[in-house]
Design a protein around this motif. Structure first.
Motif, PDB file in Angstrom:
ATOM      1  N   LYS A  88       0.964  -1.473  -0.257  1.00  0.00           N
ATOM      2  CA  LYS A  88       0.063  -0.176  -0.070  1.00  0.00           C
ATOM      3  C   LYS A  88       0.709   0.906  -0.040  1.00  0.00           C
ATOM      4  N   LYS A 221      -9.081  -8.744   4.169  1.00  0.00           N
ATOM      5  CA  LYS A 221      -8.367  -7.881   4.569  1.00  0.00           C
ATOM      6  C   LYS A 221      -7.569  -8.121   6.023  1.00  0.00           C
ATOM      7  N   PHE A 222      -7.877  -8.974   6.596  1.00  0.00           N
ATOM      8  CA  PHE A 222      -7.458  -9.394   7.936  1.00  0.00           C
ATOM      9  C   PHE A 222      -6.463 -10.050   8.133  1.00  0.00           C
ATOM     10  N   ASN A 224      -4.336 -10.679   5.323  1.00  0.00           N
ATOM     11  CA  ASN A 224      -3.216  -9.811   4.620  1.00  0.00           C
ATOM     12  C   ASN A 224      -2.775  -8.668   5.751  1.00  0.00           C
ATOM     13  N   PHE A 225      -3.339  -8.175   6.872  1.00  0.00           N
ATOM     14  CA  PHE A 225      -2.799  -7.537   7.655  1.00  0.00           C
ATOM     15  C   PHE A 225      -1.937  -8.435   8.448  1.00  0.00           C
ATOM     16  N   LYS A 227      -0.919 -11.110   7.527  1.00  0.00           N
ATOM     17  CA  LYS A 227       0.553 -11.667   6.872  1.00  0.00           C
ATOM     18  C   LYS A 227       0.536 -12.872   6.723  1.00  0.00           C
ATOM     19  N   ALA A 245      -6.327  -5.288  17.145  1.00  0.00           N
ATOM     20  CA  ALA A 245      -7.116  -5.368  15.901  1.00  0.00           C
ATOM     21  C   ALA A 245      -8.144  -4.843  16.004  1.00  0.00           C
ATOM     22  N   LYS A 249     -10.732  -1.318  15.329  1.00  0.00           N
ATOM     23  CA  LYS A 249     -11.574  -1.983  14.352  1.00  0.00           C
ATOM     24  C   LYS A 249     -12.947  -1.009  15.013  1.00  0.00           C
TER      25      LYS A 249
END
Length: 253
Positions: A88, A221-222, A224-225, A227, A245, A249
């Motif tokens: 990003k 997305k979570f 990916n966050f 990894k 995290a 949110k």
């Protein structure tokens, strides 16, 4: 009245259920009882129930014995697959390695056949999400199974059919690894000399799934966050990081 006619099923209870001769002895007794009109139905049913219990126990014993013999010979599977996550802004992207299902299948199929096992899969839908159930069966009749609920994998501009296929492939990998306790490692990993990290347990995974649903987090997305490819890959030491995290949110609305 013959001796057989007066024999109660508990008379054979001293036979150890794991002994191969126990089942054969019961079969012979049942055959004699079936040909003897003096044996009442209740005694016959109890003999049949006892035979069923012995057969089930023997099958489970054979399954456990064969699995114990096979597991030391299961190979470590190289993680040749890559999930690429774009960066990003000015941050670099990253990729997560994983063992491909075709590599796992090719490696384990001969050993499964040698030790009398068959691995099959069943797919379904639960709560609007696809599920994959892995079933490991042994030739003597016993089987074990495990199920995973999956998100649709729409990454990489997949269409709906491709997304389902990708999720199903992931489910096969996950359930096969769980049933057989398969080890995977990166191709450039020299055996994880530092030791594999402890992963979150099933209760922690369930807590994270529930919290994701509660705060409306996007699962892909979570992951990916974090990894990782799936929550089963999350080290236990990062559990609180994941919780924080998700709580962030929630506060952000």
């Amino acid at each position: 009245m013959s001796q057989l006619a007066t024999t109660e099923p508990h008379a054979v209870a001293e036979m150890h259920p794991a002994q191969p001769d126990a089942g054969a002895a019961l079969v012979q007794m049942i055959e004699r009882a079936a040909s003897n009109p003096a044996v009442d139905i209740d005694k016959m049913e109890r003999l049949l129930e006892m035979h069923e219990r012995v057969t089930i126990r023997q099958a489970k014993t054979a399954y456990s014995s064969a699995l114990a013999e096979m597991q030391p010979n299961l190979p470590v599977i190289s993680e040749r697959g890559r999930i690429v996550v774009p960066g990003k802004g000015d941050k670099d992207g990253h990729s997560t390695p994983y063992a491909k299902w075709e590599d796992i299948n090719d490696a384990i199929r001969p050993l499964l056949a040698e030790h009398g096992f068959a691995l099959s899969f069943r797919t379904g839908v639960e709560g609007g999400k696809p599920t994959v159930t892995g079933v490991l069966s042994h030739r003597d009749g016993h089987s074990e199974r495990t199920t995973i609920i999956l998100p649709y994998d729409g990454s990489g501009s997949k269409n709906d059919v491709q997304a389902v296929g990708s999720s199903t492939s992931y489910g096969k990998r996950y359930t096969a690894i769980a049933l057989l306790n398969i080890t995977t490692r990166g191709e450039d990993d020299d055996g994880r000399r530092g030791g594999a990290p402890e992963m979150i347990n099933e209760d922690q995974r369930a807590d994270l799934v529930a919290l994701m649903d509660e705060v409306g987090a996007d699962r892909t997305k979570f992951l990916n966050f974090l990894k990782i490819e799936g929550l089963h890959e999350l080290p236990a030491k990062r559990f609180q990081e994941a919780v924080k995290a998700l709580e962030a949110k929630r506060r952000a609305g």
